[in-house]
Motif scaffolding. Sequence first.
Motif, PDB file in Angstrom:
ATOM      1  N   ALA A  66      24.289   9.766 -20.451  1.00  0.00           N
ATOM      2  CA  ALA A  66      24.802   8.398 -20.447  1.00  0.00           C
ATOM      3  C   ALA A  66      26.324   8.358 -20.388  1.00  0.00           C
ATOM      4  O   ALA A  66      26.906   7.489 -19.729  1.00  0.00           O
ATOM      5  CB  ALA A  66      24.313   7.654 -21.694  1.00  0.00           C
ATOM      6  N   LEU A  67      27.004   9.300 -21.069  1.00  0.00           N
ATOM      7  CA  LEU A  67      28.466   9.250 -21.144  1.00  0.00           C
ATOM      8  C   LEU A  67      29.123   9.465 -19.781  1.00  0.00           C
ATOM      9  O   LEU A  67      30.152   8.853 -19.478  1.00  0.00           O
ATOM     10  CB  LEU A  67      28.963  10.295 -22.140  1.00  0.00           C
ATOM     11  CG  LEU A  67      28.723   9.975 -23.616  1.00  0.00           C
ATOM     12  CD1 LEU A  67      29.254  11.099 -24.490  1.00  0.00           C
ATOM     13  CD2 LEU A  67      29.375   8.664 -24.001  1.00  0.00           C
ATOM     14  N   ASP A  68      28.563  10.341 -18.951  1.00  0.00           N
ATOM     15  CA  ASP A  68      29.156  10.568 -17.629  1.00  0.00           C
ATOM     16  C   ASP A  68      29.069   9.322 -16.760  1.00  0.00           C
ATOM     17  O   ASP A  68      29.987   9.029 -15.978  1.00  0.00           O
ATOM     18  CB  ASP A  68      28.475  11.752 -16.935  1.00  0.00           C
ATOM     19  CG  ASP A  68      28.958  13.090 -17.476  1.00  0.00           C
ATOM     20  OD1 ASP A  68      29.987  13.098 -18.172  1.00  0.00           O
ATOM     21  OD2 ASP A  68      28.314  14.117 -17.202  1.00  0.00           O
ATOM     22  N   LEU A  69      27.978   8.579 -16.872  1.00  0.00           N
ATOM     23  CA  LEU A  69      27.877   7.310 -16.143  1.00  0.00           C
ATOM     24  C   LEU A  69      28.923   6.330 -16.645  1.00  0.00           C
ATOM     25  O   LEU A  69      29.600   5.648 -15.853  1.00  0.00           O
ATOM     26  CB  LEU A  69      26.474   6.727 -16.302  1.00  0.00           C
ATOM     27  CG  LEU A  69      26.264   5.329 -15.707  1.00  0.00           C
ATOM     28  CD1 LEU A  69      26.467   5.344 -14.204  1.00  0.00           C
ATOM     29  CD2 LEU A  69      24.891   4.790 -16.064  1.00  0.00           C
ATOM     30  N   LEU A  70      29.091   6.253 -17.966  1.00  0.00           N
ATOM     31  CA  LEU A  70      30.087   5.355 -18.547  1.00  0.00           C
ATOM     32  C   LEU A  70      31.494   5.747 -18.108  1.00  0.00           C
ATOM     33  O   LEU A  70      32.321   4.881 -17.774  1.00  0.00           O
ATOM     34  CB  LEU A  70      29.969   5.392 -20.069  1.00  0.00           C
ATOM     35  CG  LEU A  70      30.808   4.382 -20.855  1.00  0.00           C
ATOM     36  CD1 LEU A  70      30.392   2.961 -20.506  1.00  0.00           C
ATOM     37  CD2 LEU A  70      30.677   4.631 -22.347  1.00  0.00           C
ATOM     38  N   ARG A  71      31.781   7.047 -18.073  1.00  0.00           N
ATOM     39  CA  ARG A  71      33.103   7.510 -17.639  1.00  0.00           C
ATOM     40  C   ARG A  71      33.369   7.149 -16.180  1.00  0.00           C
ATOM     41  O   ARG A  71      34.488   6.778 -15.820  1.00  0.00           O
ATOM     42  CB  ARG A  71      33.194   9.031 -17.825  1.00  0.00           C
ATOM     43  CG  ARG A  71      33.327   9.479 -19.270  1.00  0.00           C
ATOM     44  CD  ARG A  71      33.244  10.984 -19.354  1.00  0.00           C
ATOM     45  NE  ARG A  71      33.605  11.474 -20.671  1.00  0.00           N
ATOM     46  CZ  ARG A  71      33.621  12.758 -21.009  1.00  0.00           C
ATOM     47  NH1 ARG A  71      33.294  13.680 -20.106  1.00  0.00           N
ATOM     48  NH2 ARG A  71      33.970  13.140 -22.222  1.00  0.00           N
ATOM     49  N   ARG A  72      32.356   7.255 -15.359  1.00  0.00           N
ATOM     50  CA  ARG A  72      32.555   6.943 -13.939  1.00  0.00           C
ATOM     51  C   ARG A  72      32.808   5.449 -13.746  1.00  0.00           C
ATOM     52  O   ARG A  72      33.551   5.049 -12.857  1.00  0.00           O
ATOM     53  CB  ARG A  72      31.347   7.391 -13.129  1.00  0.00           C
ATOM     54  CG  ARG A  72      31.535   7.248 -11.626  1.00  0.00           C
ATOM     55  CD  ARG A  72      31.171   8.478 -10.884  1.00  0.00           C
ATOM     56  NE  ARG A  72      31.552   8.457  -9.484  1.00  0.00           N
ATOM     57  CZ  ARG A  72      31.320   9.436  -8.625  1.00  0.00           C
ATOM     58  NH1 ARG A  72      30.705  10.529  -9.038  1.00  0.00           N
ATOM     59  NH2 ARG A  72      31.708   9.355  -7.378  1.00  0.00           N
ATOM     60  N   LEU A  73      32.200   4.615 -14.573  1.00  0.00           N
ATOM     61  CA  LEU A  73      32.436   3.177 -14.488  1.00  0.00           C
ATOM     62  C   LEU A  73      33.816   2.791 -15.003  1.00  0.00           C
ATOM     63  O   LEU A  73      34.437   1.858 -14.500  1.00  0.00           O
ATOM     64  CB  LEU A  73      31.365   2.426 -15.283  1.00  0.00           C
ATOM     65  CG  LEU A  73      29.982   2.314 -14.644  1.00  0.00           C
ATOM     66  CD1 LEU A  73      28.965   1.836 -15.674  1.00  0.00           C
ATOM     67  CD2 LEU A  73      30.019   1.360 -13.459  1.00  0.00           C
ATOM     68  N   LEU A  74      34.299   3.529 -15.998  1.00  0.00           N
ATOM     69  CA  LEU A  74      35.552   3.147 -16.654  1.00  0.00           C
ATOM     70  C   LEU A  74      36.780   3.776 -16.017  1.00  0.00           C
ATOM     71  O   LEU A  74      37.887   3.256 -16.193  1.00  0.00           O
ATOM     72  CB  LEU A  74      35.501   3.545 -18.135  1.00  0.00           C
ATOM     73  CG  LEU A  74      34.504   2.781 -19.010  1.00  0.00           C
ATOM     74  CD1 LEU A  74      34.497   3.337 -20.417  1.00  0.00           C
ATOM     75  CD2 LEU A  74      34.836   1.297 -19.032  1.00  0.00           C
ATOM     76  N   ASN A  75      36.631   4.896 -15.306  1.00  0.00           N
ATOM     77  CA  ASN A  75      37.781   5.623 -14.783  1.00  0.00           C
ATOM     78  C   ASN A  75      37.654   5.788 -13.274  1.00  0.00           C
ATOM     79  O   ASN A  75      36.685   6.364 -12.777  1.00  0.00           O
ATOM     80  CB  ASN A  75      37.882   6.998 -15.445  1.00  0.00           C
ATOM     81  CG  ASN A  75      38.026   6.908 -16.950  1.00  0.00           C
ATOM     82  OD1 ASN A  75      39.115   6.749 -17.472  1.00  0.00           O
ATOM     83  ND2 ASN A  75      36.900   7.004 -17.654  1.00  0.00           N
ATOM     84  N   ASP A  76      38.667   5.310 -12.569  1.00  0.00           N
ATOM     85  CA  ASP A  76      38.618   5.313 -11.107  1.00  0.00           C
ATOM     86  C   ASP A  76      38.637   6.717 -10.523  1.00  0.00           C
ATOM     87  O   ASP A  76      38.161   6.929  -9.405  1.00  0.00           O
ATOM     88  CB  ASP A  76      39.803   4.514 -10.550  1.00  0.00           C
ATOM     89  CG  ASP A  76      39.722   3.040 -10.924  1.00  0.00           C
ATOM     90  OD1 ASP A  76      38.594   2.539 -11.074  1.00  0.00           O
ATOM     91  OD2 ASP A  76      40.782   2.397 -11.076  1.00  0.00           O
ATOM     92  N   TYR A  77      39.202   7.686 -11.264  1.00  0.00           N
ATOM     93  CA  TYR A  77      39.370   9.027 -10.708  1.00  0.00           C
ATOM     94  C   TYR A  77      38.395  10.052 -11.292  1.00  0.00           C
ATOM     95  O   TYR A  77      38.549  11.245 -11.052  1.00  0.00           O
ATOM     96  CB  TYR A  77      40.806   9.501 -10.938  1.00  0.00           C
ATOM     97  CG  TYR A  77      41.833   8.613 -10.289  1.00  0.00           C
ATOM     98  CD1 TYR A  77      42.000   8.612  -8.906  1.00  0.00           C
ATOM     99  CD2 TYR A  77      42.608   7.749 -11.046  1.00  0.00           C
ATOM    100  CE1 TYR A  77      42.929   7.780  -8.299  1.00  0.00           C
ATOM    101  CE2 TYR A  77      43.542   6.910 -10.456  1.00  0.00           C
ATOM    102  CZ  TYR A  77      43.697   6.933  -9.077  1.00  0.00           C
ATOM    103  OH  TYR A  77      44.607   6.111  -8.479  1.00  0.00           O
ATOM    104  N   PHE A  78      37.418   9.575 -12.055  1.00  0.00           N
ATOM    105  CA  PHE A  78      36.471  10.526 -12.629  1.00  0.00           C
ATOM    106  C   PHE A  78      35.575  11.149 -11.560  1.00  0.00           C
ATOM    107  O   PHE A  78      34.962  12.192 -11.784  1.00  0.00           O
ATOM    108  CB  PHE A  78      35.605   9.832 -13.684  1.00  0.00           C
ATOM    109  CG  PHE A  78      34.726  10.771 -14.461  1.00  0.00           C
ATOM    110  CD1 PHE A  78      35.269  11.646 -15.384  1.00  0.00           C
ATOM    111  CD2 PHE A  78      33.351  10.790 -14.258  1.00  0.00           C
ATOM    112  CE1 PHE A  78      34.459  12.518 -16.096  1.00  0.00           C
ATOM    113  CE2 PHE A  78      32.536  11.653 -14.959  1.00  0.00           C
ATOM    114  CZ  PHE A  78      33.104  12.527 -15.886  1.00  0.00           C
TER     115      PHE A  78
END
Length: 563
Positions: A452-464
């Motif tokens: 779940a955290l990787d999905l959240l990071r991709r939504l929150l950070n443009d460069y993830f």
Amino acid sequence: MRFPPGVVLLLGILGALRDGGASGLLELSLGKFRNVLLNQTNPVEAVIRNIASNVTVIIFQVHAQQSDVVISFDKNPSTNSSGTGVDRGLISILRPQQTVCTWYLRSLDANQVLSTAISIPYMEKDPIPGGCNLEFDLEVDPNIYLDYTLVDVRIKFAPANLGYMRGANPPSCDSGTGQNSRWRLRYDVYQYFLPENNLSEMVLMSHIRKMSEVQSIKANGVKMLTVTSDDKTDVYFSSLPGQGVIYNVIVWDPLWNTSAAYIPVHTYACSFADRVDNCSSLSKLSTKIFFTALAALGLFTCFFGHRFWKTDLFFMGFIITGFFFFVFITRVTGLSYDVRLILTAVAGIIGGILLVASWWRLGSVLLCMLIIGLVLGFLFSSMVFFTPLGDYRVFRDDVVFWVTFSSVALMIPVLFVGCPRILNILACGVVGSYSVVLAIACYVYTSLAYIALDLLRRLLNDYFSRAYTNVPFQTNDFIVLAVWIMLALSGVTVQLRRERSEVPFPPHPYLTWKRERERRSTNVLDPSHHIPPLRERIHSKLLQIKELFKKEQPAGERTPLLL
């Protein structure tokens, strides 16, 4: 036999004293590790003697866990002849007839620092790591430079050069881009995970040895990607706070089929020095409270969600509303994490209530199952991209990623459109049990939380999207995975057996209430027909309550006496 961390550290210090770290002179042999104790005031002189004539380059490196060390060619370090960090090294280009090399080591910490050192030899046909450095201070820089945030880790290194004989001039770095230049070199980036939940110094020292030489790197590390001379020499990885990771790069010369290794670098993506949120205590109290409460509701939903339909709807509505609300306020506001988590909980509760209310008013099973199916679909799609498939280069493009992710997520409600009860029970079992996994991750490290955290990071950070999301899978993860599978299978099985003879879903609650009200208003034989209106019933209750507090009259004559 496994010793406690304190005993392990003591054994390491004793080994360092035995190796000569306290005497100021450290005699080294090529390819052999030595533990050494460093301090701020007395530099340690490291010496290698009797170097063979076929050795043209020696890379000397030193590693500590959290305290910076200084390595230099001279007793008085200068900017272009020294390096400072927890993982640093120097490269010595040998002169003709040279048989001795000397370096100097000291720490920047007032206390003694346990470190490990090694010198690795290379021959004239081996490429020279960092030989074409144009960015960092050293003329030839074999170091890997690492920066981290809570989201990603960045490693950067200088391009290598071709090897050459002792006394010869180094090949030009910019004379051309053909096969006779350094542009033919290839760089393989490797990753290695330390044991989970282990922050011991000696564990780091023992494992970093596996990532220092070419053959041991290939045997123990995981090759993440290959970089050509046309690519940028910086790579991004997802950050794993509290989990030790070692990175290294092998430069390969395809013409001579020779290789050389840069200096390995490690990170825990957290600070040992911070008093709050340090490497030993990463989860905030608010996070633990939030996910523990969510896990309690999720565990109930896992086994009883379909029977208690409104609770099921509230749980799913809480998840989908809370998730997207957290993304929204994180992107548009600068509120602190604790405030955002509280607001997310409030929004999730409102979202859950609204979903229950919409079911009560509309009674649409299709709408509710679409939302529940999307929750399960998002989790399933996140699981797919949690596998090595998620690191494919094609998914670096955000359009490709989100189209593929959404297609996989929508596939779940589409596949189960004809059997909504099975879809709901599956969602209850899988999503409810995964909430328990998230709660466990607040107390013990497990890589499964990054589904779940990787999905959240991709939504929150443009460069993830540029980060590689490989994670370790060790003993803790196998145990937590077994718990997740057991809970999910048990919950689905129990609900399928219990609900097989029941109606698939409750009847439309609003129409049922309306029909019952009309029946009561027309059937005079129904006792409920004679129930007083709500206002009269409330007034009657208030009078009864008032009577309870009325003062009792004294016993005796209550009427005036007649004269």
